[in-house]
Design a protein around this motif. Structure first.
Motif, PDB file in Angstrom:
ATOM      1  N   THR A  96       0.831  -1.198   0.000  1.00 19.22           N
ATOM      2  CA  THR A  96       0.000   0.000   0.000  1.00 19.22           C
ATOM      3  C   THR A  96       0.865   1.247   0.000  1.00 19.22           C
ATOM      4  O   THR A  96       2.049   1.191   0.314  1.00 19.22           O
ATOM      5  CB  THR A  96      -0.931   0.017   1.235  1.00 19.22           C
ATOM      6  OG1 THR A  96      -1.756   1.161   1.170  1.00 19.22           O
ATOM      7  CG2 THR A  96      -0.139   0.042   2.517  1.00 19.22           C
ATOM      8  N   ARG A  97       0.256   2.342  -0.364  1.00 19.08           N
ATOM      9  CA  ARG A  97       0.917   3.632  -0.224  1.00 19.08           C
ATOM     10  C   ARG A  97       0.498   4.238   1.106  1.00 19.08           C
ATOM     11  O   ARG A  97      -0.494   3.826   1.699  1.00 19.08           O
ATOM     12  CB  ARG A  97       0.532   4.553  -1.382  1.00 19.08           C
ATOM     13  CG  ARG A  97       1.180   4.118  -2.688  1.00 19.08           C
ATOM     14  CD  ARG A  97       0.774   5.010  -3.821  1.00 19.08           C
ATOM     15  NE  ARG A  97      -0.649   4.864  -4.097  1.00 19.08           N
ATOM     16  CZ  ARG A  97      -1.430   5.822  -4.562  1.00 19.08           C
ATOM     17  NH1 ARG A  97      -0.925   7.016  -4.811  1.00 19.08           N
ATOM     18  NH2 ARG A  97      -2.695   5.609  -4.811  1.00 19.08           N
ATOM     19  N   VAL A  98       1.245   5.231   1.539  1.00 19.84           N
ATOM     20  CA  VAL A  98       0.963   5.852   2.826  1.00 19.84           C
ATOM     21  C   VAL A  98       0.089   7.073   2.613  1.00 19.84           C
ATOM     22  O   VAL A  98       0.330   7.882   1.723  1.00 19.84           O
ATOM     23  CB  VAL A  98       2.268   6.273   3.525  1.00 19.84           C
ATOM     24  CG1 VAL A  98       1.969   6.899   4.869  1.00 19.84           C
ATOM     25  CG2 VAL A  98       3.177   5.091   3.693  1.00 19.84           C
ATOM     26  N   SER A  99      -0.946   7.180   3.429  1.00 21.81           N
ATOM     27  CA  SER A  99      -1.791   8.365   3.442  1.00 21.81           C
ATOM     28  C   SER A  99      -1.655   8.972   4.835  1.00 21.81           C
ATOM     29  O   SER A  99      -1.238   8.300   5.773  1.00 21.81           O
ATOM     30  CB  SER A  99      -3.239   7.953   3.182  1.00 21.81           C
ATOM     31  OG  SER A  99      -4.086   9.062   3.309  1.00 21.81           O
ATOM     32  N   PHE A 100      -1.979  10.226   4.969  1.00 17.56           N
ATOM     33  CA  PHE A 100      -1.891  10.873   6.277  1.00 17.56           C
ATOM     34  C   PHE A 100      -3.264  11.376   6.697  1.00 17.56           C
ATOM     35  O   PHE A 100      -4.042  11.847   5.877  1.00 17.56           O
ATOM     36  CB  PHE A 100      -0.902  12.048   6.234  1.00 17.56           C
ATOM     37  CG  PHE A 100       0.514  11.610   6.059  1.00 17.56           C
ATOM     38  CD1 PHE A 100       1.276  11.202   7.139  1.00 17.56           C
ATOM     39  CD2 PHE A 100       1.088  11.590   4.801  1.00 17.56           C
ATOM     40  CE1 PHE A 100       2.582  10.791   6.980  1.00 17.56           C
ATOM     41  CE2 PHE A 100       2.391  11.176   4.623  1.00 17.56           C
ATOM     42  CZ  PHE A 100       3.147  10.777   5.721  1.00 17.56           C
ATOM     43  N   LYS A 101      -3.544  11.245   7.992  1.00 15.69           N
ATOM     44  CA  LYS A 101      -4.809  11.717   8.544  1.00 15.69           C
ATOM     45  C   LYS A 101      -4.484  12.635   9.718  1.00 15.69           C
ATOM     46  O   LYS A 101      -3.621  12.320  10.531  1.00 15.69           O
ATOM     47  CB  LYS A 101      -5.643  10.524   9.021  1.00 15.69           C
ATOM     48  CG  LYS A 101      -7.068  10.875   9.375  1.00 15.69           C
ATOM     49  CD  LYS A 101      -7.796   9.682   9.953  1.00 15.69           C
ATOM     50  CE  LYS A 101      -8.246   8.746   8.842  1.00 15.69           C
ATOM     51  NZ  LYS A 101      -9.088   7.640   9.367  1.00 15.69           N
TER      52      LYS A 101
END
Length: 122
Positions: A96-101
């Motif tokens: 997966t790719r990294v997302s930020f929250k």
């Protein structure tokens, strides 16, 4: 008139920020060890390289020393380009790719597929 020297590098140097951190669980997506999974042992942001456990094994011929009086051939992990690895989410069992929250604590890394928070330290 001054002549500027241009030094050529063997590998392309990536920016100082990498998409993986030390302790992340990753999968190698290209090269001789494609498909292998392991933890990131070491990160070299200036060179854009990472060391992943049990991948990219090289043999080193060592001279006898006090620490290793016999010398000999040792196998160890060598650094590989960070573009050859991709973060592996153990919740959804896929790369997966990294997302930020944004949360109350600040930025948190999140899996793009399942939305689960990725741990900072393993």
């Amino acid at each position: 008139m001054e002549v500027k020297k241009v030094t050529a590098t063997k590998h392309k140097v990536q920016p100082n920020k990498l998409h993986v951190k030390k302790g992340d669980y990753v999968m190698v997506i290209s090269g001789k060890d494609a498909g292998k999974k392991g933890k990131v042992i070491e990160v070299f942001p200036k060179k854009g390289r990472v060391v992943v456990e049990k991948t990219n094994i090289v043999k080193r011929h060592t001279k006898p020393s006090q620490a290793m009086p016999q010398g000999g051939i040792i196998s160890k992990e060598a650094p590989m380009a960070s573009s050859n690895v991709m973060l592996y989410c153990q919740e959804c069992n896929s790369v997966t790719r990294v997302s930020f929250k944004l949360t109350d604590n600040g930025k948190v890394r999140v899996c793009k597929h399942c939305g689960v928070n990725l741990p900072d330290k393993h």
